[in-house]
Design an enzyme around this catalytic site. Structure first.
Site, PDB file in Angstrom:
ATOM      1  CG  HIS A 123      40.832  83.804   1.573  1.00 41.73           C
ATOM      2  ND1 HIS A 123      39.763  83.548   0.754  1.00 41.73           N
ATOM      3  CD2 HIS A 123      41.683  82.745   1.410  1.00 41.73           C
ATOM      4  CE1 HIS A 123      39.933  82.409   0.116  1.00 41.73           C
ATOM      5  NE2 HIS A 123      41.089  81.888   0.497  1.00 41.73           N
ATOM      6  CB  SER A 161      39.961  79.018  -0.503  1.00 43.36           C
ATOM      7  OG  SER A 161      41.081  79.577  -1.133  1.00 43.36           O
ATOM      8  CG  ASP A 191      36.702  84.815  -0.077  1.00 38.32           C
ATOM      9  OD1 ASP A 191      36.181  85.583  -0.910  1.00 38.32           O
ATOM     10  OD2 ASP A 191      37.524  85.213   0.768  1.00 38.32           O
TER      11      ASP A 191
END
Length: 444
Positions: free
Chosen positions: A366, A288, A311
């Site tokens: 996620h 992330s 991600d």
């Protein structure tokens, strides 16, 4: 009255948790209790009723230790995972090191600290990391190195399943705890004029070596009302990259035999890692916000030979840096998190010269990459988007194997990880080559 209230709260949490194991009451949760019950029922209906972080599958047993170099906020803090000597009864560290991290998670999730601490501690307080704390380092040639960067609101221990697996396969992994106010919580020390008078944190594993050091906690900084987000996140991603590079510098010092002083009390002998790292084979990895940190690191530091971005949240990055990224990048995405604008920015890193790969794991969300996905029950995990539709063990196994194949290819490793080369191309029933997001041709 305060202690009675806390006892009532904890008792209520336990009762709700036990009640939640029965499906008979699920349709009758009063609306105002939904959020409370969601948290309290987090550990029901688990994977074979054993919700634990999976151990590494590689040939090496794994040890871990914490290293803080420099006691101020400008210092560097990381957890190092490494191949260790076999031990029969290893001491496994707590997944969440101390109560202050529960407070940080509560702040990040915008829920009451006092109540959430008891809930989190009840649900996750006994969770352990499958790595031997301060175990003796295992000399076995030179190990390649990975620097790992956590996501927004996380901290150094929340990706232990990935880090343990990589260490079990023969890597030294340094998971940095960022001090850019993007962690849910972290700490450093200040000098105290009255030695021995200050109480330190509730964990014994992070005590300072000096009595005149007092811990200072730094919690997640939310956006202020009306604040433009990009300047903050862009500043943070630059600091994060600098912190990763400093962590790498410290590993270089350890490898070369320089004296590295750990601010924390530790039984681990850093000198045993001298001449143990393959410093021509270094990768950077993150999830992330940590994925954005990967790209920033690759632009800033040529010692990173490739990057694995899980991600990735592309928003914090200046697109002007993209042409400066010359190393191979592997984007591993979840099926449910990505969107057109984010994928388009990833595609702007495509190159005819430098390898760029992307796959998407079907049925993932996620939060399929941090450890929470293993520590919450199935339906609650899905309700809170901590689990996807795919078994988290299968999802992370695909992620790890694809990562190892990519690292072998671009770090020129003499291993058998190339058996998983098809995964890099998305060749598996649970993978999508590239992305599941449809991008308008005009955008490309």
């Amino acid at each position: 009255m305060c202690s009675v209230g806390r006892l009532v709260q904890l008792t209520l949490v336990k009762r709700v948790y036990e009640w939640s194991k029965s499906t008979s009451g699920l349709q009758f949760i009063p609306k105002k209790w939904n959020w409370f019950c969601v948290i309290a029922m987090g550990n029901s209906s688990g994977h074979n009723n054993t919700m634990t972080i999976p151990p590494g599958k590689g040939p090496h047993q794994v040890g871990c230790t914490d290293l803080m170099v420099g006691h101020t906020v400008q210092g560097t803090f990381m957890r190092i995972y490494y191949p260790c000597q076999a031990t029969e009864h290893p001491h496994l560290p707590d997944w969440v090191p101390c109560r202050e991290y529960f407070n940080g998670l509560a702040d990040f999730m915008k829920i009451n600290r006092a109540l959430s601490e008891r809930i989190f501690n009840y649900l996750f307080g006994s969770c352990k990391i499958p790595a031997a704390w301060n175990a003796s380092f295992k000399p076995d040639g030179k190990y390649p190195v990975i620097i790992f960067s956590h996501g927004l609101g996380a901290f150094r221990t929340l990706y232990s399943a990935i880090c343990v697996e990589l260490a079990s396969q023969g890597f030294i992994v340094a998971a940095v705890e960022h001090r850019d106010e993007s962690s849910s919580a972290t700490f450093y020390f200040k000098e105290n004029a009255e030695p021995g008078t200050k109480r330190h944190m509730s964990s014994d594993i992070s005590k300072p070596v000096s009595d005149n050091l007092e811990e200072v906690w730094m919690y997640y900084r939310p956006l202020k009302t009306g604040e433009n987000e990009f300047p903050l996140r862009n500043k943070q991603v630059k600091q994060r990259a600098d912190e990763c590079i400093r962590a790498l510098d410290i590993l270089f010092d350890i490898h070369s035999g320089k004296s590295v002083e750990n601010v924390l009390q530790s039984n681990f002998d850093l000198s045993t890692m001298e001449n143990s790292m393959d410093l021509c084979r270094i990768a950077v990895m993150g999830h992330s916000f940590g994925g954005a940190t990967v790209i920033e690191c690759l632009c800033k530091e040529v010692r990173f030979k490739c990057g694995v971005a899980l991600d990735t949240w592309m928003f914090p990055l200046d697109e002007e840096i993209f042409p400066g990224v010359k190393q191979p990048i592997f984007f591993i995405n979840s099926e449910k998190f990505q969107w057109i604008g984010n994928i388009i920015r990833m595609k702007k890193l495509d190159s005819a010269i430098f390898p760029r790969k992307m796959i998407t794991i079907k049925g993932t969300v996620h939060q399929s990459f941090p450890d929470f996905t293993f520590l919450t029950g199935n339906w609650i995990g899905r309700l809170m988007k901590l689990k996807g539709e795919i078994d988290p063990h299968i999802a992370l196994d695909l992620c790890n194997k694809a990562t190892l194949a990519f690292l072998q290819r671009h770090l020129s490793l003499n291993r058998d990880f190339n058996q998983w080369d098809p995964l890099i191309e998305g060749k598996d029933d649970n993978l999508i080559p590239g992305t599941n997001i449809t991008i308008p041709h005009s955008s490309i």
